[in-house]
Design a protein around this motif. Structure first.
Motif, mmCIF file in Angstrom:
data_model
loop_
_atom_site.group_PDB
_atom_site.id
_atom_site.type_symbol
_atom_site.label_atom_id
_atom_site.label_comp_id
_atom_site.label_asym_id
_atom_site.label_seq_id
_atom_site.Cartn_x
_atom_site.Cartn_y
_atom_site.Cartn_z
ATOM 1 N N VAL A 186 3.473 -7.128 -15.091
ATOM 2 C CA VAL A 186 2.737 -7.784 -15.834
ATOM 3 C C VAL A 186 1.195 -6.768 -15.401
ATOM 4 N N ASP A 187 1.435 -6.200 -14.457
ATOM 5 C CA ASP A 187 0.265 -5.222 -14.175
ATOM 6 C C ASP A 187 0.317 -3.875 -14.170
ATOM 7 N N GLY A 188 2.047 -3.397 -14.442
ATOM 8 C CA GLY A 188 1.565 -2.150 -14.725
ATOM 9 C C GLY A 188 3.288 -1.472 -14.839
ATOM 10 N N GLU A 189 3.294 -0.701 -14.018
ATOM 11 C CA GLU A 189 5.295 0.221 -13.736
ATOM 12 C C GLU A 189 4.776 1.011 -12.485
ATOM 13 N N ILE A 190 6.142 1.440 -12.323
ATOM 14 C CA ILE A 190 6.269 2.280 -10.738
ATOM 15 C C ILE A 190 7.581 2.922 -11.072
ATOM 16 N N SER A 191 7.388 4.182 -11.169
ATOM 17 C CA SER A 191 8.569 4.972 -11.274
ATOM 18 C C SER A 191 8.989 5.972 -10.601
ATOM 19 N N ALA A 192 10.336 6.405 -10.156
ATOM 20 C CA ALA A 192 11.079 7.151 -9.359
ATOM 21 C C ALA A 192 12.066 7.972 -9.419
ATOM 22 N N ASN A 193 12.551 8.645 -9.676
ATOM 23 C CA ASN A 193 13.897 9.270 -9.064
ATOM 24 C C ASN A 193 13.935 9.030 -7.953
ATOM 25 N N SER A 247 22.694 15.650 -16.425
ATOM 26 C CA SER A 247 21.890 15.492 -14.685
ATOM 27 C C SER A 247 22.184 15.174 -14.009
ATOM 28 N N THR A 248 22.091 15.381 -13.338
ATOM 29 C CA THR A 248 22.666 14.395 -11.801
ATOM 30 C C THR A 248 21.165 13.759 -11.531
ATOM 31 N N ARG A 249 20.458 11.818 -11.289
ATOM 32 C CA ARG A 249 19.774 11.628 -11.117
ATOM 33 C C ARG A 249 19.885 10.184 -10.690
ATOM 34 N N ARG A 250 18.719 9.845 -10.157
ATOM 35 C CA ARG A 250 19.261 8.214 -9.593
ATOM 36 C C ARG A 250 17.619 7.951 -10.240
ATOM 37 N N GLN A 251 16.836 6.606 -11.294
ATOM 38 C CA GLN A 251 15.656 6.617 -11.400
ATOM 39 C C GLN A 251 15.682 4.859 -11.916
ATOM 40 N N VAL A 252 14.886 4.890 -11.007
ATOM 41 C CA VAL A 252 14.249 3.408 -10.793
ATOM 42 C C VAL A 252 12.893 3.251 -11.539
ATOM 43 N N ASP A 253 12.607 2.290 -12.721
ATOM 44 C CA ASP A 253 11.477 2.154 -13.659
ATOM 45 C C ASP A 253 10.977 0.424 -13.373
ATOM 46 N N VAL A 254 10.509 0.403 -13.114
ATOM 47 C CA VAL A 254 9.750 -1.363 -12.615
ATOM 48 C C VAL A 254 8.909 -2.051 -13.042
ATOM 49 N N PHE A 255 9.009 -2.749 -14.547
ATOM 50 C CA PHE A 255 7.930 -3.151 -14.748
ATOM 51 C C PHE A 255 7.651 -4.640 -14.291
ATOM 52 N N PRO A 257 13.938 7.772 1.155
ATOM 53 C CA PRO A 257 12.842 7.295 1.623
ATOM 54 C C PRO A 257 12.618 7.244 0.410
ATOM 55 N N VAL A 258 12.416 7.160 -0.798
ATOM 56 C CA VAL A 258 11.647 7.271 -2.348
ATOM 57 C C VAL A 258 12.114 5.483 -2.565
ATOM 58 N N SER A 259 13.434 4.773 -2.056
ATOM 59 C CA SER A 259 13.164 3.394 -1.710
ATOM 60 C C SER A 259 12.552 2.487 -0.820
ATOM 61 N N LEU A 260 12.612 3.208 -0.207
ATOM 62 C CA LEU A 260 11.252 2.480 0.878
ATOM 63 C C LEU A 260 10.112 2.599 0.645
ATOM 64 N N LYS A 261 9.593 3.576 0.198
ATOM 65 C CA LYS A 261 8.279 3.072 -0.472
ATOM 66 C C LYS A 261 8.363 2.530 -1.606
ATOM 67 N N LEU A 262 9.241 2.172 -2.214
ATOM 68 C CA LEU A 262 9.681 1.280 -3.732
ATOM 69 C C LEU A 262 9.225 0.034 -3.126
ATOM 70 N N LYS A 263 9.558 -0.426 -2.017
ATOM 71 C CA LYS A 263 9.818 -1.207 -1.543
ATOM 72 C C LYS A 263 8.571 -2.007 -1.095
ATOM 73 N N GLU A 264 7.911 -0.679 -0.657
ATOM 74 C CA GLU A 264 6.541 -0.948 0.625
ATOM 75 C C GLU A 264 5.795 -1.228 -1.212
ATOM 76 N N LEU A 305 14.902 -4.480 -3.720
ATOM 77 C CA LEU A 305 13.998 -4.260 -3.758
ATOM 78 C C LEU A 305 12.608 -5.860 -4.112
ATOM 79 N N LEU A 306 13.439 -6.461 -5.033
ATOM 80 C CA LEU A 306 13.054 -7.793 -5.744
ATOM 81 C C LEU A 306 13.393 -9.269 -4.757
ATOM 82 N N ASN A 307 13.999 -8.761 -2.922
ATOM 83 C CA ASN A 307 14.091 -9.774 -2.752
ATOM 84 C C ASN A 307 14.978 -10.836 -3.746
ATOM 85 N N THR A 308 15.739 -10.370 -3.902
ATOM 86 C CA THR A 308 16.778 -11.958 -4.776
ATOM 87 C C THR A 308 18.081 -11.003 -5.690
ATOM 88 N N TYR A 309 18.743 -12.074 -6.080
ATOM 89 C CA TYR A 309 19.845 -11.989 -6.580
ATOM 90 C C TYR A 309 19.984 -11.684 -8.429
#
Length: 349
Positions: free
Chosen positions: A256-263, A246-254, A134-141, A195-199
């Motif tokens: 030019v206008d800010g940051e999106i962060s989620a576990n 601890s167990t976590r999968r964290q993604v922080d996307v930076f 669910p978090v991945s899908l919202k990140l993508k959106e 997430l970024l449509n790239t490779y």
């Protein structure tokens, strides 16, 4: 789109296979029935598998199972060093194939499998379920909406706790197969590219063993990894793997206008925009069965893909991109992954 009820068989019927079988039986009974399984081991079935899969037949020869005309879908959930041959056998038998990750064990096999599935009419998909969290899908959106502008850097973390390592991982790597780096973070490096449509254009990495050894002997797999690189779209990225915290999968996307962060194991996403402060995006309550509901989502998507009736492999380029980042990191140097990736894609086109 015409809908068809599927009869599913598993090659390899251990813990992961039974988890997927349970998901099909409990959340997707209108889509498919699990009717068969092959394994070289003596397998103990859980009670719910035995009660819900009433027509299940166990095979000791996968060729015999693949010859059954009633079976139209095969899930491959063995160790990755056997994935290629089992996939080829199933596709040659005319079955649709869902192959768990990592899809194969090295880049040579990845190239071979990519060329095979893209040169014929077939149904094939990798079981990369992390984008269905669910978090991945919202990140993508949020990223597709350009929420933080052009992305400049992605920082991804995969931390495993010691109890998980000892309970689920150590016995799988008692003998050398694929390195633990690939077995675990194939998911994560695939996710960030998706997430970024790239490779990944170029990759640098270091991997080492600090704790998980058998009886103090030489390590059989790496338990700590640092990866850095650049995507084809120009953004930089890092990926780490640790195994004692601890167990976590964290993604922080930076951007030019800010940051999106989620576990990815959480239920909220934090969005920080320059000069606008922080906003918390809350997600609805998450399912607990099958990786926060991701298994149900990807399996439903897979069966819908089959119903579309177009015999083309799904996401074949991810056969290459999902493996090339972790495998490149094991070289302990810089690897031009983009050149390898484009060379195979363009030649096959």
């Amino acid at each position: 789109m015409s809908q068809k009820f599927r009869r599913v068989a598993f090659i390899g019927f251990g813990e992961r296979a039974q988890g997927l079988a349970r998901t099909i039986a409990t959340t997707l009974p209108e889509y498919a029935e699990v009717v068969a399984g092959f394994d070289v081991r003596e397998i103990a079935f859980s009670d719910d598998i035995a009660s819900r899969c009433k027509h299940f037949r166990f095979y000791k020869d996968h060729h015999e199972m693949l010859a059954d005309p009633q079976i139209d879908v095969v899930f491959i959930t063995t160790y990755e060093d056997t994935h290629l041959q089992f996939t080829l056998d199933a596709l040659n038998a005319g079955k649709a194939v869902y192959c768990d990750k990592p899809v194969v064990q090295d880049l040579e096999q990845a190239e071979q499998l990519y060329k095979f599935v893209t040169s014929r009419s077939c149904y094939f998909q990798i079981g990369l379920n992390l984008p269905y969290f669910p978090v991945s899908l919202k990140l993508k959106e949020l990223l597709d909406k350009n929420t933080v502008g052009r992305v400049t850097c992605v920082r991804a973390v995969c931390d495993l706790n010691a109890a998980f390592m000892r309970r689920h991982i150590m016995h799988k790597f008692a003998e050398p197969r694929i390195d633990f780096t690939c077995a675990k973070i194939t998911h994560d490096t695939d996710l960030t590219q998706w997430l970024l449509n790239t490779y990944a254009e170029e990759v640098w990495g270091l991997a080492d063993n600090f704790r998980w050894r058998r009886n103090g002997e030489a390590p059989v797999f790496n338990d700590t990894v640092v990866i850095a690189g650049r995507y084809h779209n120009g953004a930089l990225f890092t990926q780490t793997l640790t195994s004692t915290g601890s167990t976590r999968r964290q993604v922080d996307v930076f951007g030019v206008d800010g940051e999106i962060s989620a576990n990815l194991y959480g239920d909220e996403i934090h969005v920080t925009k320059i000069d606008q402060g922080e906003e918390t995006v809350k997600l609805p309550p998450q399912a607990t069965l099958g990786h926060y509901g991701a298994d149900t989502k990807i399996l439903r998507d897979f069966f819908d893909y089959l119903d579309q009736g177009e015999q083309k492999p799904r996401w074949p380029e991810r056969i290459l991109s999902s493996l090339m980042v972790p495998l490149a990191a094991l070289n302990n140097g810089v690897v031009r992954t983009g050149d390898w990736y484009r060379g195979i894609i363009s030649n096959q086109s």
